[in-house]
Design an enzyme around this catalytic site. Structure first.
Site, short mmCIF file in Angstrom:
data_model
loop_
_atom_site.label_atom_id
_atom_site.label_comp_id
_atom_site.label_asym_id
_atom_site.label_seq_id
_atom_site.Cartn_x
_atom_site.Cartn_y
_atom_site.Cartn_z
N ASP A 177 -1.60 2.89 -3.07
CA ASP A 177 -1.66 1.64 -2.32
C ASP A 177 -0.24 1.15 -2.06
OD1 ASP A 177 -2.60 -1.14 -1.56
OD2 ASP A 177 -4.49 -0.31 -2.25
N HIS B 70 -1.36 -6.20 -2.26
CA HIS B 70 -2.64 -5.54 -2.10
C HIS B 70 -2.96 -4.60 -3.25
CE1 HIS B 70 -5.58 -2.76 -0.17
NE2 HIS B 70 -6.00 -3.86 0.40
N SER C 286 -11.49 -3.30 0.76
CA SER C 286 -10.47 -2.95 -0.23
C SER C 286 -10.79 -3.53 -1.59
CB SER C 286 -9.11 -3.50 0.21
OG SER C 286 -8.61 -2.83 1.33
#
Length: 606
Positions: free
Chosen positions: A176, A236, A418
């Site tokens: 990620d 994220h 996600s």
């Protein structure tokens, strides 16, 4: 992942169709980019593929992983020689990949033409970059005390904790934007952190695939390049890892808080490329030290989270590039790794699961639901169409307003598929902590998650599949229920079938007795004791009597019994060093207690 796509899936299919593979091995875009003296970044794909079928019958974790790596490296070494010889004499920048049998290079167009004439070369394309549009932060928060988050409770992960399983012994991976490794809710779960010694070792636990600035990315990356420690240049990745394993105090944001994690950064401030995705998959299959040396497949994770997609404009625009991503995931699966992929956020139209990895058959694809078990409007719908048509997503999980970790010891609420994928990664970790023998069988783990999911229907018909059917292209097989999945895993046949397991005490010692009906491939039993069902210690072992279909009786005496309530279980080991666990037995020193289980598996209330 949250990938902002400015074109329809149909356009992507047209783009692939317009690449004249029958006429040229060179992607037309490279010709369009050509100019006198210009160096072009390209990916060179090769035709030969490794045969990994024999890996599925190997049970030893290290040998299984090493076999897959050896096969892949052998094929790449045999097929890349001519190209590497040409490039070594003409260019300074190149990188060989064995997981997808590909070479990355920067060279002129004449060299690309020369390479394309080689019989072993399948296709040559560019390596474009694209920035994803990340999830919006609904409510960023400073550290505060909270109980288990709604998503954790919705999939019944907290009920699995009550059974004594929290992800112990399982390693999860994520590629990620990077990870804030010393976040208060993640540090103790990082495999590189030694809490007892107060030291950290990032070798084999972290890899940065961002070596230089990705074209298009902003200047001044906060993590720099080739970061020697886990670092998140956004937020994220840290958020996704928190949903997998995060916890501290009463902030139970993670599904499997006792699992360990390792990570790879595959984006430069949100800008990714096919080469960075391949590199992370390759590292997960055989983690290396920080110098990218001494690969060790035995240290690979059991499950990987992938909250990103690779659209055509980012380089996944040809059968060669998409097949290579498919084959990278197949290689991971052959080594025993479950590969979880978020469906994407291009819903609610049918066919919006239109990019790899989520539309690939090799990925376990996850849609997003809200707190009322309703599909999120943004959650991409199936079918997945590539080399056939299949229902996608496979299952769904909580993905709306999900609270998890944010860099800087903070917490925040984000929405997206996600956020749904990491719930499933945590669920896999809980299943594997319950039944370690399933570690080698992604197909079985995924099947369990499918058939134990809460069935959900809709009025939407996609790909000719009515939303009233199960599975459908909106929810897949439904929203996961990890408690039901764990119960199903415990109920699946064991190599060692226990007929009963009982505990008794005379107030001085604890006597454990059990009998087996079948001992296929049995080695020995490890007796474990706990006072809280969370922390288990080995207190002895008993050798198995051998393969037989007759009833074998065993006993073990704990001469160091602890006053109060203690919990016991058997760790059943086979000759391949695979482990399974019996049900947990409780005993209280202070009054005579007898608890019997017959047959195995079953549920007993204490």
């Amino acid at each position: 992942m949250l990938r902002f796509i400015q074109f329809l899936g149909a356009f992507a299919l047209v783009l692939v169709a317009n690449i004249a593979l029958g006429q040229s091995k060179i992607d037309p875009i490279l010709g369009e980019q050509n100019a006198p003296g210009k160096k072009l970044e390209c990916l060179i794909y090769f035709k030969p593929k490794a045969d990994l079928q024999a890996a599925y019958s190997i049970k030893d974790w290290r040998k299984k992983g090493q076999f897959v790596v050896d096969q892949l490296q052998t094929v790449s070494n045999q097929s890349q020689g001519n190209v590497l010889q040409i490039l070594n004499s003409k260019v300074e920048a190149l990188q060989s990949f064995w997981i997808v049998n590909m070479v990355w290079s920067v060279c002129d167009y004449n060299t690309i033409q020369q390479i394309s004439e080689l019989a072993e070369v399948a296709y040559i394309t560019n390596n474009p970059s694209l920035q994803f549009s990340g999830p919006q932060a609904i409510d960023l928060q400073s550290l505060q005390s909270r109980t288990a988050e709604w998503g954790v409770q919705t999939i019944n992960a907290d009920d699995v904790w009550a059974l004594g399983y929290h992800g112990e012994g399982v390693v999860v991976g994520g590629q990620d934007t990077g990870y804030d490794w010393d976040h208060i809710a993640l540090k103790l779960k990082y495999r590189g952190w030694n809490a007892g010694a107060g030291t950290v070792n990032h070798n084999y636990n972290w890899h940065d695939a961002i070596h230089v600035a990705v074209p298009g990315s902003p200047a001044g990356n906060s993590c720099g390049f080739d970061s020697p420690e886990p670092c998140d240049d956004g937020y994220h990745g840290t958020h996704t890892m928190g949903t997998m394993v995060g916890s501290e105090g009463t902030n139970d944001v993670g599904v499997a808080p006792a699992a360990k994690w390792i990570g790879c950064r595959n984006m430069d401030e949100g800008w990714g490329q096919p080469s960075t995705y391949y590199e992370c998959f390759q590292w997960f299959l055989a983690p290396t030290d920080l110098s990218n040396g001494s690969p060790n497949p035995g240290l690979r994770p059991m499950v990987i989270n992938n909250s990103w997609t690779c659209p055509p404009v980012e380089g996944c625009n040809s059968p060669s590039s998409i097949d290579s991503l498919y084959n990278a995931i197949v290689a991971c699966r052959a080594s025993g790794i479950v590969v979880v992929a978020s469906a994407g956020n291009s819903g609610s139209d049918c066919g919006s699961v239109s990019e790899p990895p989520p539309f690939l058959a090799s990925s376990f694809t996850i849609g997003a639901t809200d707190i009322n078990d309703v599909i999120a409007g943004f959650s991409s719908r199936g079918p997945g169409i590539y080399n056939g048509t299949r229902v996608k997503p496979d299952v769904s999980a909580p993905g709306v307003n999900v609270r998890s970790t944010i860099p800087g010891d903070a917490y925040g609420n984000l929405s997206g598929t996600s956020m749904a994928g990491p719930h499933v990664v945590g669920a896999v970790a809980l299943i594997l902590s319950t039944r370690p023998a399933l570690q080698y069988n992604p197909d079985t783990i995924e099947s369990i998650l499918r058939y134990t999911a809460l069935p959900l229907t809709s009025g939407q018909t996609c790909g000719g599949v009515p939303g009233s059917e199960i599975p459908n292209n909106t929810y897949g097989n439904g929203r996961i229920n990890v408690l039901a999945a764990v119960e199903a895993a415990l109920a699946s046949p064991l190599e060692v079938v226990i007929r009963y397991f009982e505990a008794s005490t005379d107030q001085k010692v604890v006597l454990l007795k059990w009998a087996t009906e079948t001992e296929f491939n049995a080695s020995h039993f490890v007796i474990q004791r706990s006072t809280d069902t969370k922390n288990w210690e080995d207190i002895g072992s008993v050798a198995a009597l051998g393969n037989s279909t007759s009833l074998h009786h065993y006993q073990f005496t704990d001469n160091n019994a602890i006053k109060g309530i203690s919990y016991y279980r058997l760790k059943q080991m086979d000759l391949d060093l695979l482990a399974d666990y019996s049900q947990v037995r409780a005993i209280q020193i202070g009054k005579k207690t007898l608890i019997t289980l017959s047959p195995n598996p079953a549920k007993t209330e204490f």
